[in-house]
Design a protein around this motif. Sequence first.
Motif, mmCIF file in Angstrom:
data_model
loop_
_atom_site.group_PDB
_atom_site.id
_atom_site.type_symbol
_atom_site.label_atom_id
_atom_site.label_comp_id
_atom_site.label_asym_id
_atom_site.label_seq_id
_atom_site.Cartn_x
_atom_site.Cartn_y
_atom_site.Cartn_z
ATOM 1 N N SER B 114 -8.870 36.280 -61.770
ATOM 2 C CA SER B 114 -9.859 35.963 -62.324
ATOM 3 C C SER B 114 -10.190 37.295 -62.991
ATOM 4 O O SER B 114 -10.557 38.251 -62.231
ATOM 5 C CB SER B 114 -11.111 35.347 -61.639
ATOM 6 N N SER B 117 -13.523 40.585 -62.543
ATOM 7 C CA SER B 117 -13.503 41.856 -61.672
ATOM 8 C C SER B 117 -12.220 42.591 -61.246
ATOM 9 O O SER B 117 -11.328 41.626 -61.214
ATOM 10 C CB SER B 117 -14.358 42.003 -60.345
ATOM 11 N N LEU B 354 -15.704 42.080 -67.535
ATOM 12 C CA LEU B 354 -17.031 41.307 -67.332
ATOM 13 C C LEU B 354 -17.925 41.488 -68.647
ATOM 14 O O LEU B 354 -18.222 40.469 -69.293
ATOM 15 C CB LEU B 354 -17.834 41.683 -66.165
ATOM 16 N N SER B 357 -16.785 39.421 -72.112
ATOM 17 C CA SER B 357 -16.768 37.871 -72.156
ATOM 18 C C SER B 357 -18.089 37.035 -71.939
ATOM 19 O O SER B 357 -18.952 37.561 -71.322
ATOM 20 C CB SER B 357 -15.760 37.288 -71.242
ATOM 21 N N LEU B 358 -18.045 35.814 -72.645
ATOM 22 C CA LEU B 358 -19.363 35.204 -72.265
ATOM 23 C C LEU B 358 -19.228 34.323 -70.950
ATOM 24 O O LEU B 358 -20.360 33.790 -70.354
ATOM 25 C CB LEU B 358 -19.277 34.021 -73.436
ATOM 26 N N ARG B 359 -17.976 34.334 -70.405
ATOM 27 C CA ARG B 359 -17.441 33.559 -69.099
ATOM 28 C C ARG B 359 -17.762 34.604 -67.994
ATOM 29 O O ARG B 359 -17.741 35.814 -68.248
ATOM 30 C CB ARG B 359 -16.233 33.058 -69.122
ATOM 31 N N THR B 360 -17.780 34.050 -66.806
ATOM 32 C CA THR B 360 -17.619 35.183 -65.890
ATOM 33 C C THR B 360 -15.959 34.771 -65.314
ATOM 34 O O THR B 360 -15.292 35.427 -65.195
ATOM 35 C CB THR B 360 -18.592 34.577 -64.509
ATOM 36 N N THR B 361 -16.087 33.777 -64.288
ATOM 37 C CA THR B 361 -14.741 33.458 -63.880
ATOM 38 C C THR B 361 -14.042 33.144 -65.000
ATOM 39 O O THR B 361 -14.246 32.290 -66.003
ATOM 40 C CB THR B 361 -14.868 32.289 -62.954
#
Lengths: 494, 494
Positions: B114, B117, B354, B357-361
């Motif tokens: 993912s 991180s 991190l 992106s607009l996403r996390t995972t």
Amino acid sequence: MTAAVAPPLSGGVSGAAALKPLVRTVLEALAEGAARRDGPIPAGPPQELFALVARALAEPAGNGLDDDALRRLTALVAAGSADPSDPACAAHLHCPPLAVAVAADLAISALNPSQDSWDQAPATTALETLVLDQVAELVGYPSTAAGVFTSGGTESNLMGLMLARDRVLGRATGRRIERDGLPAGPRARIFASAAAHFSVRRAAALLGLGEDTVVTVPVDRDLRMEPDELAVALRECVRRGELPMAVVATAGTTDTGAIDPLNACADLAAEHGAWTHVDAAYGGGALLSDRLAPLLAGLERADSVSLDWHKLGWQPVAAGVFLVRKAETYASLARRAAYLNPADDEDAGYSSLLGLSLRTTRRPDAFKIAVTLAALGREGLGRLVDACHDLACAGAAAVRAHPRLELHGDPVLTAFLFRYLPADAALADRVNAGLRRRLLREGHAVVGRTELPGEGPGRVRLKLTLLNPHTTATEVEQLVHLVAGAGAAEEAAL
Amino acid sequence: MTAAVAPPLSGGVSGAAALKPLVRTVLEALAEGAARRDGPIPAGPPQELFALVARALAEPAGNGLDDDALRRLTALVAAGSADPSDPACAAHLHCPPLAVAVAADLAISALNPSQDSWDQAPATTALETLVLDQVAELVGYPSTAAGVFTSGGTESNLMGLMLARDRVLGRATGRRIERDGLPAGPRARIFASAAAHFSVRRAAALLGLGEDTVVTVPVDRDLRMEPDELAVALRECVRRGELPMAVVATAGTTDTGAIDPLNACADLAAEHGAWTHVDAAYGGGALLSDRLAPLLAGLERADSVSLDWHKLGWQPVAAGVFLVRKAETYASLARRAAYLNPADDEDAGYSSLLGLSLRTTRRPDAFKIAVTLAALGREGLGRLVDACHDLACAGAAAVRAHPRLELHGDPVLTAFLFRYLPADAALADRVNAGLRRRLLREGHAVVGRTELPGEGPGRVRLKLTLLNPHTTATEVEQLVHLVAGAGAAEEAAL
């Protein structure tokens, strides 16, 4: 270009045959890379890995007809991965996927359906609708529910807050927010606890409300929202002439799995005309377990919820779900695109999921979940949840028993916080952050770190998130002792 | 739960072994399902397919240790798919993936990194950064560029407009939009052509600006934005005291592949202090072809671009890319999360994507593209683009040669619009929409339909989008004749 020269495709009867040798190559390279890594994460400094990847990508391209690049790069990435199926890889809500879910996902890559129109995804359009019905039933929603698969909690939280904005703010101002934009009128407020996920603030920023729209509600020592504090904050908001737009309750905070008082949040939100969104991206997995499901009482009252099957659901990324209790509240996202969902096609039964998603092109992540549920059932998945809960309890007990470790609190779900206590308490942050990097550098373990909300210096906490049902209690205890040993080494080296 | 009872995971050396029989099952079921379908799409009414899927999902769950559910549901979904590798499946920007890209994607599902991180994705963090450098070079961007992989053009367009909002509107009002929210001040305006993708309006709605923020700039007959009309619209905007926030140029409209005058758009946007975003989700594929790349001259001047490798790039969904010319313009998305990218970890070289992106995972979609580029190179992919362009030209010629078909315009990229001309022109819409559903119901072909912007009645157009480099010119001609035959049958049946 003739068919003889173009590299093979994955579709049709011949696609399966073309995939066969390539898939064999991938499985061999995955095993080779994992053996080369020989641990939860590659040892060495990050800069070294970066250079290795850069060299691999700089090699000249092939002719498209052999599997050299596939083998080489797959082995490289496998060797350079953090492996969540290793018992010593337990930092994040980063689950080891079930092999059956991964195999199901291969079918989707090969078929490449896209959920934005029926004629790109006939069977998976039906499948997504039906799987969401099953998930809505798990949540306890009535048959009026509706939803969509998402990229994860961040997107689901955004969707919940978007619908809240358009509905609550639209009602208060008589405007159609999605068409007219945000009004200059009263400031809208979102209430979320100090331990809520950062994606709530990010959503407020994206939605044009501004991060400062989010009112931070204090938490108790276990990081649960204080309902009395929420009541005060809501009253203050109204007194200032502002609009209470949404209450975001968290069911399973990222760091400790804390679950906000869902019924109290729903009561207070209803009293003030606010939308209730529950971020159950982590805690939603408890619905699978008879033992833990009671923790989520009240979830079924939320206007919308986020659930992530790539956390406590053992799916490869992504497998997020967004649900609303009443389909009618979804209205502001509906779209008619002449090339995707013309009205006369919909009338003829060619239904489209376009108006349910923020995305257009969209992979059917529902399929791997459908296969997993058909293969294991809720009961089989519930046993995995319970196994991980047991492991977290075993890990917490090992921490509690260790003289140099301090447990923050008992696990609610499958994660807990702790820290190493150096002789010199002033060094606690440096030692804890340093021991974690030491374990990464040595390739021995991947443990998490975080900070507690509102703490001053000395706030770095370590975290274990147990998501591997194959791990044994003994292995978790060994991991705890490994962390303590790294703490001692780090302390000695300072 | 003991390891003996929990179903196997996909990770590590043993994961590859566990995957082997399951992957074999999937490939067998894919071939079986494709043979059962025996065409581009399952024949029959959509309600029948829905019932079939519902029955399959209602079967009792297994014990998690056999492959029955996997085999059964994979065959079902394969039989119930629209197969873009069938020469008669040519409706949408829905490409048949390369087998090598699908195999690469299996590695990612199995490893489950993912991208939020470093310690969930060591090698693929490096890989994404390096692949984006390669893509930025293709675009013609300087080394100051930055970007991220996205779920597709819709997310990339949203990101471009979000950065435009925060930068241009922030500069004009002296506020930090992402923190403070939208100001009550001058109305911001976004300029996009009448043929721009609907995701531009959707983004404006999501961002709190409102869909009505988007000013529709007229197009010429080939659906290209008229630069003189853009100039007029920008002047009008300023005259009204409004703020020209962004110009969205389209490089490859969904329906005809039309490419807006990119240099003129960049000139006009610069003159008015507006952000230039180019939606090259489709047309960006032309960068791979020496023949077609000149059509994109001026792309390198855009502040941000959208590119989709799951369109003209033969990747399974998703493979979107968002890029900005200057990394500094990315600022408003940066986030610091204590559990993902603490500052001291970043200082130690553990970099995080991190804040991009607009996403996390986030799944590393960069990997399948890296493998594809390493396997074929730009040149190999460029040959596929040219092959599809040739097919579109052949299809358009067949339409032009047919007395009952009318071509809208020559293909720019790999798609073209046309329609069947019934004897009674008043029936044109019903016949064209009906013949398309007839072909779907019979399982004979998947052709697209759309409407031209600004037309009145009689506006339904059919569309062919050629994305399969294995298709022959003869097969495209046969498809055109199949459409004409269905038109005659539909006309007779009315």
